[in-house]
Structures are given as structure tokens and as C-alpha cells.
Design a protein around this motif. Structure first.
Motif, PDB file in Angstrom:
ATOM      1  N   CYS A  10       0.886  -1.228  -0.068  1.00  0.00           N
ATOM      2  CA  CYS A  10       0.004   0.170  -0.137  1.00  0.00           C
ATOM      3  C   CYS A  10       1.016   1.218   0.145  1.00  0.00           C
ATOM      4  O   CYS A  10       1.923   1.363   0.860  1.00  0.00           O
ATOM      5  CB  CYS A  10      -0.829   0.058   1.156  1.00  0.00           C
ATOM      6  SG  CYS A  10      -2.081   1.498   1.383  1.00  0.00           S
ATOM      7  N   ILE A  11       0.539   2.239  -0.858  1.00  0.00           N
ATOM      8  CA  ILE A  11       1.396   3.510  -1.009  1.00  0.00           C
ATOM      9  C   ILE A  11       0.386   4.494  -0.569  1.00  0.00           C
ATOM     10  O   ILE A  11       0.629   5.772  -0.533  1.00  0.00           O
ATOM     11  CB  ILE A  11       1.629   3.758  -2.392  1.00  0.00           C
ATOM     12  CG1 ILE A  11       0.623   3.850  -3.353  1.00  0.00           C
ATOM     13  CG2 ILE A  11       2.699   2.773  -2.899  1.00  0.00           C
ATOM     14  CD1 ILE A  11       0.721   4.386  -4.751  1.00  0.00           C
ATOM     15  N   GLY A  14      -5.236   6.364  -0.838  1.00  0.00           N
ATOM     16  CA  GLY A  14      -6.275   6.743  -0.307  1.00  0.00           C
ATOM     17  C   GLY A  14      -7.724   6.355  -1.265  1.00  0.00           C
ATOM     18  O   GLY A  14      -8.912   6.544  -0.834  1.00  0.00           O
ATOM     19  N   CYS A  16      -9.155   3.421  -1.764  1.00  0.00           N
ATOM     20  CA  CYS A  16      -9.969   2.532  -1.345  1.00  0.00           C
ATOM     21  C   CYS A  16     -10.841   2.931  -0.434  1.00  0.00           C
ATOM     22  O   CYS A  16     -11.972   2.624  -0.490  1.00  0.00           O
ATOM     23  CB  CYS A  16      -8.982   1.258  -0.902  1.00  0.00           C
ATOM     24  SG  CYS A  16      -8.143   1.518   0.381  1.00  0.00           S
ATOM     25  N   CYS A  60      -7.056   0.473  -6.890  1.00  0.00           N
ATOM     26  CA  CYS A  60      -5.806   0.561  -6.006  1.00  0.00           C
ATOM     27  C   CYS A  60      -4.738   0.272  -7.251  1.00  0.00           C
ATOM     28  O   CYS A  60      -4.691  -0.713  -7.843  1.00  0.00           O
ATOM     29  CB  CYS A  60      -5.928  -0.855  -4.858  1.00  0.00           C
ATOM     30  SG  CYS A  60      -4.322  -1.008  -4.361  1.00  0.00           S
TER      31      CYS A  60
HETATM   32 FE1  F3S Z   1      -3.098   1.510  -0.161  1.00  0.00          FE
HETATM   33 FE2  F3S Z   1      -4.322   0.781  -2.535  1.00  0.00          FE
HETATM   34 FE3  F3S Z   1      -5.954   1.647  -0.644  1.00  0.00          FE
HETATM   35  S1  F3S Z   1      -2.416   1.774  -2.344  1.00  0.00           S
HETATM   36  S2  F3S Z   1      -4.579   3.215   0.431  1.00  0.00           S
HETATM   37  S3  F3S Z   1      -4.856  -0.183  -0.541  1.00  0.00           S
HETATM   38  S4  F3S Z   1      -6.203   1.983  -2.754  1.00  0.00           S
END
Ligand code: F3S
Length: 80
Positions: A10-11, A14, A16, A60
Motif C-alpha cells: 500500500c502506498i 487513499g 480504497c 488500487c
Molecule cells: Fe493503499 Fe491501494 Fe488503498 S495503495 S490506500 S490499498 S487503494
């Protein structure tokens, strides 16, 4: 359907949480987790949330949102 965020992927973009605020939230560092069971991946996605889930899953940018038909195994440190 079960879900969990692969948190090392995860980067903190936001998307999701915008798509599915009932399903995803962020910790203090902005890294997402699956809300219903605090990213354990053992609580099914509620049927009424599946459309929102699919939007988040598709949006995502890193593929950090995981899904599978069986509950996820116990989390290791990277995924919690
Ligand atoms: Fe992370 Fe993907 Fe959500 S990068 S913040 S899991 S949309």
C-alpha cells in the motif's frame, strides 16, 4: 468473499477508502487496512458492500487489496 490489504504494497493513495469507506480505513501512517476485522481477512465482505469493494479493488494502483473466497490464514507481521 474475503479481503485483506497487503500493507507492504500500500502506498497510502487513499482510493480504497473513497470507494468503500465501510470496508477500508487507514492507520496513523495512512496505510490501509480492511475495517471489518482489522485486516485479519476472516470476516466476509457484507453482500451490500460488494459493489463498493469491487471499485476499490480495481482502483488500487498497486494491487495491495487482496481477495479470496476462503478466509485468509493468520496474518504475519507484514500484513497486519
Ligand atoms: Fe493503499 Fe491501494 Fe488503498 S495503495 S490506500 S490499498 S487503494
Amino acid at each position: 468473499m474475503y479481503s485483506r490489504v497487503q500493507r507492504d504494497a500500500c502506498i497510502a493513495c487513499g482510493l480504497c477508502q473513497l470507494c468503500a469507506p465501510e470496508l477500508f480505513n487507514y492507520d496513523a501512517e495512512g496505510i490501509a487496512y480492511y475495517r471489518p476485522d482489522h485486516n485479519q481477512g476472516t470476516t466476509p465482505i457484507p453482500p451490500e458492500q460488494l459493489t463498493a469493494f469491487k471499485q476499490a479493488y480495481r482502483q488500487c494502483p498497486t494491487g495491495a487489496i487482496k481477495r479470496q473466497t476462503q478466509p485468509f490464514p493468520p496474518a504475519d507481521k507484514k500484513s497486519t
